[in-house]
Design a protein around this motif. Structure first.
Motif, PDB file in Angstrom:
ATOM      1  N   GLU A   1      53.953   7.688  23.347  1.00 45.20           N
ATOM      2  CA  GLU A   1      53.101   6.540  23.040  1.00 45.20           C
ATOM      3  C   GLU A   1      51.668   6.781  23.498  1.00 45.20           C
ATOM      4  N   ARG A   2      51.442   7.876  24.223  1.00 49.63           N
ATOM      5  CA  ARG A   2      50.113   8.158  24.771  1.00 49.63           C
ATOM      6  C   ARG A   2      49.441   9.349  24.095  1.00 49.63           C
ATOM      7  N   ALA A   3      50.153  10.052  23.222  1.00 50.32           N
ATOM      8  CA  ALA A   3      49.602  11.255  22.592  1.00 50.32           C
ATOM      9  C   ALA A   3      49.752  11.192  21.084  1.00 50.32           C
ATOM     10  N   HIS A   4      48.771  11.782  20.407  1.00 49.62           N
ATOM     11  CA  HIS A   4      48.849  11.939  18.949  1.00 49.62           C
ATOM     12  C   HIS A   4      48.739  13.427  18.650  1.00 49.62           C
ATOM     13  N   LEU A   5      49.753  13.991  18.020  1.00 55.87           N
ATOM     14  CA  LEU A   5      49.790  15.421  17.727  1.00 55.87           C
ATOM     15  C   LEU A   5      48.871  15.719  16.546  1.00 55.87           C
ATOM     16  N   ALA A   6      47.682  16.196  16.863  1.00 60.30           N
ATOM     17  CA  ALA A   6      46.669  16.402  15.826  1.00 60.30           C
ATOM     18  C   ALA A   6      46.775  17.766  15.163  1.00 60.30           C
ATOM     19  N   SER A   7      47.212  18.790  15.928  1.00 59.57           N
ATOM     20  CA  SER A   7      47.192  20.116  15.335  1.00 59.57           C
ATOM     21  C   SER A   7      48.118  21.083  16.055  1.00 59.57           C
ATOM     22  N   VAL A   8      48.582  22.079  15.309  1.00 59.95           N
ATOM     23  CA  VAL A   8      49.361  23.194  15.847  1.00 59.95           C
ATOM     24  C   VAL A   8      48.683  24.481  15.423  1.00 59.95           C
ATOM     25  N   CYS A   9      48.499  25.396  16.379  1.00 59.29           N
ATOM     26  CA  CYS A   9      47.843  26.665  16.095  1.00 59.29           C
ATOM     27  C   CYS A   9      48.752  27.818  16.493  1.00 59.29           C
ATOM     28  N   ASP A  10      48.847  28.810  15.624  1.00 59.32           N
ATOM     29  CA  ASP A  10      49.607  30.020  15.926  1.00 59.32           C
ATOM     30  C   ASP A  10      49.072  31.142  15.052  1.00 59.32           C
ATOM     31  N   LEU A  11      49.150  32.372  15.547  1.00 59.29           N
ATOM     32  CA  LEU A  11      48.714  33.514  14.747  1.00 59.29           C
ATOM     33  C   LEU A  11      49.518  33.628  13.463  1.00 59.29           C
ATOM     34  N   SER A  12      50.772  33.144  13.499  1.00 56.37           N
ATOM     35  CA  SER A  12      51.609  33.115  12.310  1.00 56.37           C
ATOM     36  C   SER A  12      51.390  31.804  11.557  1.00 56.37           C
ATOM     37  N   LYS A  13      50.845  31.917  10.356  1.00 61.45           N
ATOM     38  CA  LYS A  13      50.611  30.721   9.549  1.00 61.45           C
ATOM     39  C   LYS A  13      51.930  30.011   9.232  1.00 61.45           C
ATOM     40  N   VAL A  14      52.977  30.810   8.980  1.00 64.11           N
ATOM     41  CA  VAL A  14      54.289  30.241   8.654  1.00 64.11           C
ATOM     42  C   VAL A  14      54.851  29.459   9.835  1.00 64.11           C
ATOM     43  N   ALA A  15      54.767  30.045  11.047  1.00 66.75           N
ATOM     44  CA  ALA A  15      55.287  29.372  12.240  1.00 66.75           C
ATOM     45  C   ALA A  15      54.533  28.083  12.521  1.00 66.75           C
ATOM     46  N   ALA A  16      53.207  28.114  12.346  1.00 76.48           N
ATOM     47  CA  ALA A  16      52.401  26.916  12.580  1.00 76.48           C
ATOM     48  C   ALA A  16      52.764  25.811  11.599  1.00 76.48           C
ATOM     49  N   ARG A  17      52.937  26.180  10.335  1.00 77.25           N
ATOM     50  CA  ARG A  17      53.268  25.173   9.323  1.00 77.25           C
ATOM     51  C   ARG A  17      54.658  24.589   9.552  1.00 77.25           C
ATOM     52  N   TYR A  18      55.595  25.445   9.931  1.00 76.01           N
ATOM     53  CA  TYR A  18      56.955  24.952  10.193  1.00 76.01           C
ATOM     54  C   TYR A  18      56.944  23.947  11.351  1.00 76.01           C
ATOM     55  N   ALA A  19      56.258  24.308  12.454  1.00 77.44           N
ATOM     56  CA  ALA A  19      56.195  23.412  13.611  1.00 77.44           C
ATOM     57  C   ALA A  19      55.504  22.102  13.251  1.00 77.44           C
ATOM     58  N   ALA A  20      54.437  22.188  12.467  1.00 76.44           N
ATOM     59  CA  ALA A  20      53.700  20.982  12.072  1.00 76.44           C
ATOM     60  C   ALA A  20      54.567  20.054  11.233  1.00 76.44           C
ATOM     61  N   ARG A  21      55.314  20.623  10.292  1.00 72.73           N
ATOM     62  CA  ARG A  21      56.195  19.793   9.448  1.00 72.73           C
ATOM     63  C   ARG A  21      57.305  19.166  10.271  1.00 72.73           C
ATOM     64  N   ARG A  22      57.887  19.954  11.151  1.00 70.93           N
ATOM     65  CA  ARG A  22      59.029  19.459  11.924  1.00 70.93           C
ATOM     66  C   ARG A  22      58.633  18.342  12.881  1.00 70.93           C
ATOM     67  N   PHE A  23      57.439  18.468  13.477  1.00 63.79           N
ATOM     68  CA  PHE A  23      57.064  17.501  14.523  1.00 63.79           C
ATOM     69  C   PHE A  23      55.913  16.583  14.111  1.00 63.79           C
ATOM     70  N   GLY A  24      55.472  16.670  12.876  1.00 58.88           N
ATOM     71  CA  GLY A  24      54.519  15.692  12.358  1.00 58.88           C
ATOM     72  C   GLY A  24      53.081  15.889  12.768  1.00 58.88           C
ATOM     73  N   ALA A  25      52.631  17.129  12.915  1.00 60.99           N
ATOM     74  CA  ALA A  25      51.230  17.385  13.239  1.00 60.99           C
ATOM     75  C   ALA A  25      50.351  17.182  12.005  1.00 60.99           C
ATOM     76  N   ASP A  26      49.108  16.805  12.233  1.00 60.81           N
ATOM     77  CA  ASP A  26      48.194  16.530  11.120  1.00 60.81           C
ATOM     78  C   ASP A  26      47.695  17.806  10.447  1.00 60.81           C
ATOM     79  N   SER A  27      47.558  18.893  11.215  1.00 61.05           N
ATOM     80  CA  SER A  27      46.927  20.089  10.660  1.00 61.05           C
ATOM     81  C   SER A  27      47.469  21.343  11.333  1.00 61.05           C
ATOM     82  N   THR A  28      47.187  22.491  10.717  1.00 64.08           N
ATOM     83  CA  THR A  28      47.586  23.780  11.289  1.00 64.08           C
ATOM     84  C   THR A  28      46.414  24.749  11.240  1.00 64.08           C
TER      85      THR A  28
END
Length: 350
Positions: free
Chosen positions: A27-54
Motif C-alpha cells: 500500500e506504500r509502493a508503486h512498482l514503476a519499472s523493472v530493469c534487467d540486461l535481459s529484455k525478455v526477463a525484464a518484460r516477464y517480471a513486469a507482466r507478472r508483477f504489474g510494473a509500468d515499464s521495462t
C-alpha cells in the motif's frame, strides 16, 4: 489518501521474486519499472508483477522514470557503481547483500549516501523474522538476562548442485573475498551484532574441505568476543540437514530457533526448582507442536523463509513516507561490515 512511493527494481534474479511480490501488493509502493540486461526477463517480471515499464539500461530508467526508491538486486561486484548512480540521481537505495565486496567500499558508499542525504539500506532480512524479534523482546523484557553467548549457524549443501556448484558457469559470488560463504556472511554477522553489538577479538578458521579450484572456502568456524560476551559463527556445507540456527544465552536463560524451520524454544527458571525443567519441557513442547503445524502449512502454501524481508521492506517504506528512522541504520551496517572485515583479516585467522 495513502502516499505511495515510486519504486524500481534493477535485476531479475531469483531473489527478485520476493521484492517484486512485496512491491506489487504494498500500500506504500508503486512498482514503476523493472530493469534487467535481459529484455525478455525484464518484460516477464513486469507482466507478472504489474510494473509500468521495462528497461535494459538503468541509467535511462533513472532519467525517464525518476523513481523514489530503487531495489538493487544485481551481483555484488556491481552494487557500488549502480548505487552511486542512483544516489546521485536523488534516489533512496535498498540493496541486496552483501552490499559491497569489501569494508573499504562499504565505507565509501556509506559516505556517498550520507553526502546526498539519501537512505542506503542493505537487506539484512533475517533480523526481522518473527523468532528473532521474539528473542529480542525476551532480552528487552529482562527474561533472558544479560546476553552472554550467541551462536549463529548456517548449514547448506552448496557443493551438491545448484547455482554455486556449476563449474561451466561459475556464479559471480565465487570472486568475492570469502567465495561462496560471502553470500551468507551478511546474515551471519548481522545476526551476531544484533545481540553483541561491540566486539574486541575475532578468531576465524576458513577451510575448503571439498577441495578443487571453484570454491575458495566452503567452511567457516569463528569466535567473536565482546567484553564478557562470546559468539560463535559457523558455516558448513557438510553437516545436514539444512539449518539457520540461532541460540542466545543470557544470565537467566536461553532461547533458540531455526529460521529455516521456524520455532522458538525458551528455557528459563520457572516457579519451583524441581518442577522448572518439566514446565519448560511442557511449554516448549506445546510451542514446537504448534510450529510443526505452522511449518507444514507454509510448505503446502509454498511460503518461503523471507517473511522478515517483507517486514523490513514495509518498515523501510513506512519510514520514508512518515519521516521515521530507517529500520537498518548506517551504524547497524557499519557494525556488520566491521565484523565481516575482521573475519577476513589475515591477522585474525587460525
Amino acid at each position: 489518501m495513502v502516499t505511495k512511493l515510486k519504486s524500481a527494481v534493477i535485476g531479475t534474479g531469483a531473489i527478485s521474486k520476493e521484492h517484486l511480490s512485496f512491491l506489487s501488493k504494498s500500500e506504500r509502493a508503486h512498482l514503476a519499472s523493472v530493469c534487467d540486461l535481459s529484455k525478455v526477463a525484464a518484460r516477464y517480471a513486469a507482466r507478472r508483477f504489474g510494473a509500468d515499464s521495462t528497461y535494459t539500461d538503468y541509467r535511462q530508467m533513472l532519467d525517464e522514470v525518476k523513481p523514489d526508491v530503487v531495489h538493487i538486486l544485481t551481483p555484488p561486484h556491481t552494487h557500488k557503481r549502480i548505487a552511486k548512480d542512483c544516489l546521485e540521481a536523488g534516489v533512496h537505495v535498498f540493496c541486496e547483500k552483501p552490499i559491497t565486496p569489501t569494508y573499504d567500499e562499504f565505507q565509501e558508499l556509506r559516505t556517498f549516501a550520507q553526502s546526498h542525504n539519501r537512505w542506503l539500506i542493505e537487506n539484512q532480512n533475517y533480523c526481522f523474522n518473527e523468532p528473532i524479534l521474539a528473542i529480542e523482546k525476551l532480552i528487552a523484557d529482562g527474561i533472558l538476562g544479560e546476553v552472554q553467548e550467541v551462536e549463529v549457524r548456517i548449514a547448506l549443501p552448496v557443493r551438491d548442485g545448484g547455482a554455486f556448484a556449476d563449474e561451466n558457469l561459475p556464479n559471480p559470488i565465487h570472486k568475492m573475498p570469502a567465495g561462496v560463504v560471502h553470500d551468507f556472511i551478511t546474515h551471519l554477522c548481522s545476526m551476531t551484532v544484533r545481540f553483541i553489538p561491540d566486539f574486541e577479538r575475532v578468531s576465524a578458521a576458513w577451510s575448503n574441505h571439498g577441495g578443487g579450484d571453484l570454491f575458495r572456502y566452503d567452511d567457516l568456524d569463528a569466535i567473536v568476543i565482546g567484553g564478557s560476551a562470546h559468539a560463535r559463527i559457523r558455516f558448513s556445507c557438510h553437516t545436514p540437514p539444512k539449518a539457520f540456527a540461532v541460540t542466545v544465552r543470557g544470565s537467566k536463560g536461553y532461547a533458540e530457533t531455526d529460521l529455516f524451520q521456524p520455532h522458538l524454544r525458551c528455557v528459563i527458571p520457572r516457579a519451583g526448582e524441581l518442577l522448572s525443567p518439566l514446565i519448560n519441557h511442557f511449554l516448549n513442547g506445546c510451542d514446537l507442536v504448534g510450529a510443526s503445524f505452522t511449518n507444514f502449512r507454509r510448505k503446502i502454501m509454498q511460503q518461503t523463509t523471507y517473511e522478515g524481508m517483507h517486514r523490513l521492506l514495509d518498515k523501510t517504506y513506512e519510514g520514508l513516507i512518515e519521516g521515521k528512522a530507517p529500520p537498518i541504520s548506517f551504524e547497524d551496517m557499519e557494525r556488520t561490515h566491521q565484523l565481516v572485515n575482521a573475519l577476513l583479516l589475515e591477522a585474525n585467522r587460525v
